[in-house]
Design an enzyme around this catalytic site. Sequence first.
Site, PDB file in Angstrom:
ATOM      1  N   GLY A   1       7.892   2.837   8.422  1.00  0.00           N
ATOM      2  CA  GLY A   1       7.757   1.392   7.923  1.00  0.00           C
ATOM      3  C   GLY A   1       7.068   1.357   6.700  1.00  0.00           C
TER       4      GLY A   1
ATOM      5  N   LYS B   1       1.021  -2.482   9.086  1.00  0.00           N
ATOM      6  CA  LYS B   1       2.477  -1.399   9.002  1.00  0.00           C
ATOM      7  C   LYS B   1       3.485  -2.170   9.701  1.00  0.00           C
ATOM      8  CE  LYS B   1       3.040   2.867   8.921  1.00  0.00           C
ATOM      9  NZ  LYS B   1       2.902   4.416   8.983  1.00  0.00           N
TER      10      LYS B   1
ATOM     11  N   GLY C   1       6.719   4.935   4.418  1.00  0.00           N
ATOM     12  CA  GLY C   1       6.900   6.189   5.039  1.00  0.00           C
ATOM     13  C   GLY C   1       7.925   6.193   6.057  1.00  0.00           C
TER      14      GLY C   1
ATOM     15  N   LEU D   1       0.871  -1.161   0.099  1.00  0.00           N
ATOM     16  CA  LEU D   1       0.149  -0.163   0.080  1.00  0.00           C
ATOM     17  C   LEU D   1       0.648   1.374   0.006  1.00  0.00           C
ATOM     18  CD1 LEU D   1      -2.970  -1.060   2.406  1.00  0.00           C
ATOM     19  CD2 LEU D   1      -3.148  -0.655   0.082  1.00  0.00           C
ATOM     20  N   GLY D   2       1.816   1.195   0.481  1.00  0.00           N
ATOM     21  CA  GLY D   2       2.872   2.308   0.769  1.00  0.00           C
ATOM     22  C   GLY D   2       3.879   2.331   1.689  1.00  0.00           C
TER      23      GLY D   2
ATOM     24  N   ASP E   1       1.743  13.048  13.837  1.00  0.00           N
ATOM     25  CA  ASP E   1       1.885  12.983  12.328  1.00  0.00           C
ATOM     26  C   ASP E   1       0.620  13.125  11.651  1.00  0.00           C
ATOM     27  OD1 ASP E   1       3.342  13.451  10.203  1.00  0.00           O
ATOM     28  OD2 ASP E   1       3.707  11.008   9.704  1.00  0.00           O
TER      29      ASP E   1
ATOM     30  N   VAL F   1       3.612  -0.216   4.488  1.00  0.00           N
ATOM     31  CA  VAL F   1       2.167  -0.715   4.835  1.00  0.00           C
ATOM     32  C   VAL F   1       1.711  -1.705   3.673  1.00  0.00           C
ATOM     33  CG1 VAL F   1       0.010  -0.058   5.205  1.00  0.00           C
ATOM     34  CG2 VAL F   1       1.973   1.539   5.729  1.00  0.00           C
TER      35      VAL F   1
END
Length: 282
Positions: free
Chosen positions: A27, A43, A24, A21-22, A137, A29
């Site tokens: 970590g 995550k 950052g 999914l992505g 965040d 995801v």
Amino acid sequence: MRPLQPGDPTHLGDHRVLARLGSGGMGEVFLGRSPGGRMVAVKVVHEALAAQPGFRARFRREVTAARSVGGAYTAPLVDADPDAEVPWLATAYLPGMSLRDAIDAHGPLPPPAVRALGAALAEALVAIHGAGVVHRDLKPGNVMLTPDGPRVIDFGIAQAAEATAITESGAFLGSPGYLAPEQAAGGRAGPAADVFALGAVLAFAATGSGPFGQGPVHVLIHRALHDPPDLAAVPDPGLRHLIATCLDKDPARRPVPAALVPHLAAPPQGVAWLPETVSQLV
């Protein structure tokens, strides 16, 4: 959403990993499916962060607190393993699009929609802070617009990470342009830092730009510390004033989230509160 890469996990706990999914600062995801068929966002903490002394104990405390976060406007934590070789946590997967993507694609929201969004985010912070968690965040990319209304995502590990000595020189956690001054200066970020971020998110929703503009990280940090926010493009004077109170440099002068809700709008459900171009995509 992207296919898994060689070396990606195929299972995390009892959850089957389906896709990426992505990623950052803390970590990566993954999209997963629970044994009962529930879709989850998992995550996985970066190995370097997990290896820092004391991180796991703090992460365990954060997970315990995050499990108790309720409310209609958050993504509930459904599972976690602080003691895994690489710690992870799973929250309910929310279909939809981020506020960042919606504004980038279709421009600012009208004032009534910004007020409705603000009420939802304020209620989410009431629930998060009530469980003893500080998000740290909150930003447009961590606000999901879903068919059931807006949701705050990605809470539950920021405090553990922030308290961990991860530093290379000058390293920090959070997103410049949305960081409270005390957080940008390296101090401890409490619930008032989330209120500052809420103000910055609402400014972005109303204007298409954060209150400190764009630029390199050090420029955004300097502006947050020393410059007044640029809210001239916020079209609603009352909304402009409310956002400005959230962006006060002094955390003691910022309102608490519960005090904001009566000055906003009825918290939204579904997608009817959004412009039609956005609601159709969501």
